[in-house]
Design a protein around this motif. Structure first.
Motif, short mmCIF file in Angstrom:
data_model
loop_
_atom_site.label_atom_id
_atom_site.label_comp_id
_atom_site.label_asym_id
_atom_site.label_seq_id
_atom_site.Cartn_x
_atom_site.Cartn_y
_atom_site.Cartn_z
N VAL A 55 -0.78 10.70 -8.33
CA VAL A 55 0.55 10.62 -8.95
C VAL A 55 1.43 9.66 -8.17
O VAL A 55 2.14 8.81 -8.77
CB VAL A 55 1.19 12.02 -9.01
N LEU A 56 1.41 9.74 -6.85
CA LEU A 56 2.22 8.83 -6.03
C LEU A 56 1.76 7.38 -6.21
O LEU A 56 2.59 6.47 -6.28
CB LEU A 56 2.15 9.25 -4.56
N LEU A 57 0.45 7.17 -6.28
CA LEU A 57 -0.05 5.81 -6.51
C LEU A 57 0.38 5.30 -7.89
O LEU A 57 0.69 4.11 -8.05
CB LEU A 57 -1.57 5.78 -6.41
N GLY A 58 0.38 6.18 -8.89
CA GLY A 58 0.83 5.78 -10.22
C GLY A 58 2.29 5.38 -10.23
O GLY A 58 2.68 4.40 -10.87
N ILE A 59 3.12 6.13 -9.50
CA ILE A 59 4.54 5.77 -9.39
C ILE A 59 4.67 4.39 -8.75
O ILE A 59 5.45 3.54 -9.22
CB ILE A 59 5.29 6.83 -8.57
N ALA A 60 3.90 4.16 -7.69
CA ALA A 60 3.95 2.86 -7.00
C ALA A 60 3.53 1.73 -7.93
O ALA A 60 4.17 0.68 -7.99
CB ALA A 60 3.05 2.90 -5.76
N ALA A 61 2.43 1.95 -8.68
CA ALA A 61 1.96 0.91 -9.60
C ALA A 61 2.99 0.62 -10.67
O ALA A 61 3.22 -0.55 -11.04
CB ALA A 61 0.64 1.34 -10.24
N GLY A 62 3.63 1.66 -11.20
CA GLY A 62 4.64 1.46 -12.23
C GLY A 62 5.85 0.69 -11.75
O GLY A 62 6.48 -0.05 -12.52
N LEU A 63 6.18 0.82 -10.48
CA LEU A 63 7.34 0.12 -9.93
C LEU A 63 7.00 -1.27 -9.43
O LEU A 63 7.75 -2.23 -9.63
CB LEU A 63 7.95 0.94 -8.78
N VAL A 64 5.84 -1.42 -8.77
CA VAL A 64 5.57 -2.65 -8.02
C VAL A 64 4.96 -3.75 -8.88
O VAL A 64 5.43 -4.90 -8.84
CB VAL A 64 4.66 -2.34 -6.82
N TRP A 65 3.89 -3.46 -9.64
CA TRP A 65 3.20 -4.52 -10.38
C TRP A 65 4.14 -5.34 -11.26
O TRP A 65 4.20 -6.57 -11.14
CB TRP A 65 2.10 -3.93 -11.27
N PRO A 66 4.91 -4.71 -12.16
CA PRO A 66 5.75 -5.53 -13.06
C PRO A 66 6.87 -6.24 -12.33
O PRO A 66 7.22 -7.37 -12.68
CB PRO A 66 6.29 -4.52 -14.07
N VAL A 67 7.43 -5.61 -11.32
CA VAL A 67 8.55 -6.24 -10.60
C VAL A 67 8.07 -7.46 -9.84
O VAL A 67 8.70 -8.52 -9.86
CB VAL A 67 9.22 -5.22 -9.65
#
Length: 506
Positions: A375-387
């Protein structure tokens, strides 16, 4: 004759009314590229058995794709700039579908390897075209943040979806469907793209930088293949050292050529912007960290805990759901708070997630360790990749959109390849050390110790990414295209094809 002064698309005409349909197309295309990296990994044992692929050669199913994809990304970006992004995108879809059909119908190992290499060629055309189309189509900063958010959700969750689909096809159909599934999807996307996507290209001087293309392609290819050989032969093997040395030498030569080229493949002005350079570096670090979970968590779940392919795919789904949820949050926050807080915070959350996964053991509870880590990795991916991807393209002059987009993908490919090669070596050495110390009975525990170590290293990469983001990425980005990097009137414009523009107006 002096070229027409360049203006950004937003300054010249209203927004493309079909832009949200375009976003749907490119998101599905991006998912297809990401899926093909992971879905075939699940099917590899079945394909090896069916085609009688020797153990020493089976890595080519993965390596052939990685080499051509990574090696041709920069050239693929420039092809889109010069030949037309719509044409490049459409051709790459058709070619990817044909290559997938060849691979799915392969009757020999050699044909499967060749088909995978051909898939990589067309993926190298497609990936930069996807980012370029998003950049030139979504000119409003808020809409662009949303568009890159969708792209980032696909990039961050494609691995989990690929593992699940790979398990489904392998268990209930045939390994061949992990490739054949691309055919109808690619054909449908190509047909839709021809009607929906608006053409754009760089006008004026469009001669290809042949020396730059050769040195960059061969250099990146040598590095990717060198990292791959390091996994099987070791970092000190002569072939590994020779490939890595050749890759570095070719990249140095490439930079020297680009400094003097009148029409460079990768204009060095793309790299000199602080935000952009920081985004490229952070992209490489995030790709390396997130790839560590994608490879070694599957080893742990299937090899150490006895999960089936489908069960492991379902077990990883929490990452997908968390990434999708936080992509929309990041898209809303980016125009308000800027990229630095989101990337630094996302990297920090990812570090905690991988650190949590490093607590795995032989009898670890899924809900206590694996689930919260994912879940924490998913939050990170959702914030970091597109930005990061959005930040890497902000301020890029439209004529350089393909080159900058290619660099985003190159950073991700090199970061992932280097990290996975190093972590494979690390995990193997830890397992071997445990066996030498405690005997063969300790092999299972040694393997888990190795997987845990890879997650810990991935967490360290996340922390390093947070530091890089903090030091290089500014707190705020330009609020509008007028605040971004202004085009140089001495350089060529980016124009739409008149026929396409007229058809749209009608």
């Amino acid at each position: 004759m002096q070229p027409t002064p360049s203006t950004t698309p937003s300054a010249r005409e209203p927004a493309d009314p079909r832009r949200w349909w375009l976003l749907t197309l490119v998101a599905i295309a991006e998912l297809m590229i990401i899926l093909d990296i992971y879905i075939v990994n699940i099917a590899l044992p079945s394909a090896q058995s069916a085609l009688e692929i020797p153990d020493a050669s089976r890595h080519w199913v993965v390596t052939a794709y990685a080499i051509t994809f990574g090696g041709l990304l920069l050239l693929g970006g420039r092809v889109g700039d010069y030949w037309g992004r719509k044409r490049t995108f459409t051709l790459s879809l058709v070619g990817f579908g044909v290559a997938s059909a060849l691979g799915g119908a392969a009757w020999s190992p050699e044909l499967l390897f060749a088909a995978r290499a051909l898939q990589g060629v067309f993926a190298a055309l497609m990936a930069p075209a996807i980012l370029s189309l998003l950049f030139v189509t979504f000119t409003d900063p808020r809409e662009r943040a949303k568009a890159f958010g969708v792209w980032g959700a696909v990039a961050g969750t494609g691995s989990a979806i690929g593992l699940l689909l790979g398990g489904v096809f392998t268990e209930y159909a045939s390994w061949r469907w992990t490739l054949l599934v691309n055919v109808p999807v690619a054909v449908a996307l190509a047909v839709a793209a021809w009607w929906i996507v608006r053409e754009s290209r760089t006008d004026g001087e469009t001669r290809y930088d042949i020396p730059g293309a050769l040195t960059s392609t061969l250099g990146v290819t040598a590095l990717v293949y060198g990292f791959t050989r390091a996994e099987s032969d070791g970092w000190g093997a002569p072939v590994t050292l020779a490939l890595l040395a050749a890759g570095v030498a070719l990249i140095v030569a490439f930079v020297a050529i680009e400094r003097r080229s009148a029409n460079p493949l990768l204009p060095l002005r793309v790299l000199t912007d602080r935000n952009r350079a920081g985004s490229f570096a952070a992209n490489a670090l995030f790709a390396g960290a997130i790839f560590s979970y994608g490879v070694f968590l599957v080893y742990y779940l299937q090899g150490s805990r006895g999960y089936s392919a489908i069960e492991s795919g379902l077990a990883i789904l929490p990452l997908t759901l968390a990434a999708i949820a936080f992509v929309s949050i990041g898209a809303r926050l980016l125009p308000r708070v800027g990229p630095r807080p989101l990337t630094v915070g996302g990297f920090a959350i990812g570090a905690v997630g991988l650190g949590w996964l490093a607590l795995i053991g032989e009898d670890t509870s899924y809900m206590a360790v694996v689930f919260p880590g994912l879940v924490l990795l998913g939050i990170a991916a959702g914030l970091v990749w597109p930005v990061l991807s959005n930040t890497a393209l902000v301020g890029v002059q439209p004529r350089d959109a393909g080159a900058a987009s290619g660099m985003v993908s190159v950073a991700q490919q090199l970061g992932g390849a280097l990290t996975v090669a190093f972590l494979n070596t690390l995990a193997a050495s830890i397992a071997e050390g445990r066996v030498e110390r405690d005997g063969d009975a300790a092999l299972a525990a040694g393997l888990i110790d190795g997987y845990a170590a890879t997650f810990a290293v991935g967490g360290g990469l996340m922390l390093l990414g947070a530091v890089v983001s903090l030091l290089t990425i500014t707190r705020r980005l330009p609020a509008s295209e007028q605040d971004a990097e202004l085009p140089d009137p001495e350089l060529p414009a980016v124009n739409e094809e008149p026929a396409v523009a007229g058809a749209r107006a009608a």
